[in-house]
Each structure stands twice: as structure tokens, then as C-alpha cells.
Design an enzyme around this catalytic site. Sequence first.
Site: not given
Ligand code: PRP
Ligand code: URA
Length: 209
Positions: A104, A108, A200, A203
Site C-alpha cells: 500500500r 494514497t 501491521d 511487520d
Molecule cells: C497490508 C496487508 C494487506 C493490506 C491491507 O499489507 O497485509 O495486504 O495491507 O490493506 P488494504 O485492504 O487497505 O489494501 P502492506 O501493504 O502493509 O504490505 P506488506 O504485507 O508488505 O507489509
Molecule cells: N495492513 C495491516 O497490516 N494492518 C492494518 O490494520 C491495515 C492494513
Amino acid sequence: MGKVFVCDHPLIQHKLTYIRDENTTTKDFRELVDEVATLMAYEITRDIPLQKVQVKTPVTTAECSVISGRMLGLIPILRAGLGMVDGILKLVPAAKVGHIGLYRDPQTLEPVEYYAKLPTDVQERELIVIDPMLATGGSANAAITALKNRSCSQIKLMCLIAAPEGVQSVQKAHPDVDIYVAAIDDYLNDHGYIVPGLGDAGDRLFGTK
Ligand code: PRP
Ligand code: URA
């Protein structure tokens, strides 16, 4: 409109509480996510068709049931979806795994695709898109669209925690997709985090913060 299944089994809810707890270590978080994925896989495979086979028991010959060869594909959204793959494979070890990389954009909140590697026969498989978090729904919608662009049509979505906003967004964009979650939380905060949520997911799984 796609159905929403909340997997409210006590074992799932118990483990989800410790997944949410900020004091849970990375090691325990990873193990708990793996365990909940297995338990949710039990629910999501409930409608897999069976076929009859004859089995010779030590006593007699019996007509029994086996899964009728429906081919499954697991599609984790990188990174955090990876944490649920092994837990599901414990129940469906023959499933193939395809990866879609999305992050994400922090400003945005729009998903950006950076990777896609899918089984060659992906369009013939029943697919389960996997991600612990369904927040705005942008990532799940983008992953499902990426699959549909490759002629995939049988798609389910499996998440640990969803925001109501994310559920509505997927139902609107992909009304043919059923959604399986362990919990639907209260709302999204100004940073797009699910409240109360778990923080997160990536993380916490990989210890990157
Ligand atoms: C997190 C999570 C989803 C997304 C959800 O990933 O694992 O993929 O956010 O958010 P959304 O419904 O608003 O799209 P992130 O973008 O943090 O990436 P990562 O898994 O690499 O940490
Ligand atoms: N992605 C995450 O990992 N946690 C949230 O709460 C939302 C998006």
C-alpha cells in the site's frame, strides 16, 4: 453479492486474541497465524465435492468418500499472506501456490503491484486469495482483479481481520467472491489501520519493526 463467513469457532477466537496482543512475540505471532490459517482452512474447504470409492476394511467392503480431485490454488498477497500458506497446506497439501506482491502506498493507500508468479494452470483452479488484513480492500481487490485478468473465475478470499469498509469494497468490486474472516472489526483509522486490529501484519510476522 458475495457471502461473508465469520469463522467464530472458539479455538479461532482464542488464538486471535493472542494474535492481537501487542506483547505477543514474533515467534508466537507466526505460530498462531499458522494455526488459525489451518482452522480456517477447515471452514473454507467445507464445500469441496466428494466422490464415492470402495474400500476394503479388515471386516468388509465399504462405500466411502474421498475428495473428488478439485484442484486448489492458494494465492498469498505478499508479504503478510505468506504467514497463512503453510497452515492451509497442512490440510490441502496438493494445492499449488501463486504469489502476488502488493504494497500500500503510505500516502494514497492505493495498492501497487510489484510481483506476480502464478501456477501455469491457474485459470482451471479454485483459488483462495490469502491476506491476514482486509482494510480498505484495495489490495484484495487488486489481487482478485489480477487473477480475473488471467481468466480465473472461481475465487474466494480468506483474511484474519477485516474492516467493514474492506468487506463492502470487495463485495462491490467482486460480487462473485465469498469472503472468509475470523473477525470483522470496528473501523479504519486515519492511517488506514484496522481498529482494534493487530497493527501491521507484515511487520509483526517478519519482525521488521
Ligand atoms: C497490508 C496487508 C494487506 C493490506 C491491507 O499489507 O497485509 O495486504 O495491507 O490493506 P488494504 O485492504 O487497505 O489494501 P502492506 O501493504 O502493509 O504490505 P506488506 O504485507 O508488505 O507489509
Ligand atoms: N495492513 C495491516 O497490516 N494492518 C492494518 O490494520 C491495515 C492494513
